[in-house]
Design a protein around this motif. Structure first.
Motif, PDB file in Angstrom:
ATOM      1  N   SER A  84       0.925  -1.316  -0.001  1.00 38.66           N
ATOM      2  CA  SER A  84      -0.054   0.056  -0.176  1.00 38.66           C
ATOM      3  C   SER A  84       0.852   1.450  -0.132  1.00 38.66           C
ATOM      4  CB  SER A  84      -0.804   0.002   1.222  1.00 38.66           C
ATOM      5  OG  SER A  84      -0.141   0.059   2.321  1.00 38.66           O
ATOM      6  N   ILE A  85       1.974   1.263   0.600  1.00 42.60           N
ATOM      7  CA  ILE A  85       2.832   2.379   0.541  1.00 42.60           C
ATOM      8  C   ILE A  85       3.563   2.453  -0.775  1.00 42.60           C
ATOM      9  CG2 ILE A  85       5.184   3.337   1.213  1.00 42.60           C
ATOM     10  CD1 ILE A  85       4.517   1.881   4.062  1.00 42.60           C
ATOM     11  N   ALA A  86       3.790   1.328  -1.466  1.00 44.45           N
ATOM     12  CA  ALA A  86       4.409   1.494  -2.824  1.00 44.45           C
ATOM     13  C   ALA A  86       3.331   1.849  -3.678  1.00 44.45           C
ATOM     14  CB  ALA A  86       4.749   0.124  -3.287  1.00 44.45           C
ATOM     15  N   ALA A  87       2.062   1.466  -3.564  1.00 40.81           N
ATOM     16  CA  ALA A  87       0.922   2.052  -4.575  1.00 40.81           C
ATOM     17  C   ALA A  87       0.252   3.336  -4.131  1.00 40.81           C
ATOM     18  CB  ALA A  87      -0.108   0.950  -4.459  1.00 40.81           C
ATOM     19  N   GLU A  88       0.790   3.760  -3.018  1.00 37.93           N
ATOM     20  CA  GLU A  88       0.254   4.965  -2.536  1.00 37.93           C
ATOM     21  C   GLU A  88      -1.276   5.163  -2.336  1.00 37.93           C
ATOM     22  OE1 GLU A  88       1.717   8.492  -4.595  1.00 37.93           O
ATOM     23  OE2 GLU A  88       3.969   7.957  -4.010  1.00 37.93           O
TER      24      GLU A  88
END
Length: 171
Positions: A79-83
């Motif tokens: 979720s951090i990588a996909a923002e």
């Protein structure tokens, strides 16, 4: 009948415990009447007892909750990588699905395990086995050791009045 532990003669064959040492004697008369062959020790079951539907449901729910906890760091990273918090929905779905499975099994699951065919026959045969229980199941509290056997005292202790009477006779 005599006690196999201490040799005390029993009053009747229906005595359940030896009055001297406390050894359980229930079933001993029938065993001796049948020929007194070697005791049959029941082996431990080769496979574990079947789980009840309630326990199975509780385990499935716990496994799903554990899986969601293991996947949580990976989903946070995703979720951090996909923002976007979208991948965390998977965590919440698995966690609440496991929780609901556990609650359902706890509230509506059957407690008794289901036994099928040959296993049921083995259980019936095991309960009807004609053997004395294993010796380890017959615990006797012998840790205090043997006490004084008061019935075997030959002479009673001297009394105080005998000594006083002898003193008065000597004067």
């Amino acid at each position: 009948m005599f006690c196999p532990n201490c040799g005390q003669q029993q009053i009747s064959d229906s005595t359940k415990y030896c009055p001297r040492c406390g050894t359980p004697l229930a079933g001993l008369a029938e065993w001796l009447a049948a020929g007194g062959g070697p005791l049959v020790v029941r082996d431990a079951p080769a496979s574990p007892a079947p789980l009840s539907p309630r326990r199975k449901g509780m385990r499935r729910g716990a496994k799903l909750m554990f899986l969601s906890g293991v996947l949580l760091p990976f989903l946070i990273g995703l979720s951090i990588a996909a923002e976007h918090p979208g991948p965390l929905v998977i965590f919440f779905m698995l966690f609440f699905l496991g929780l609901s499975l556990m609650l359902y099994a706890r509230l509506f699951g059957e407690d008794a395990p289901r036994v099928k065919g040959k296993q049921a026959q083995r259980q019936i045969h095991a309960t009807n086995a004609e053997a004395l229980p294993p010796a380890a199941a017959n615990r006797v509290n012998n840790f205090a050791g043997r006490g004084a056997r008061t019935a075997e005292i030959v002479q009673p202790p001297p009394s105080v009045t005998d000594h006083t009477t002898r003193l008065l006779d000597d004067e």
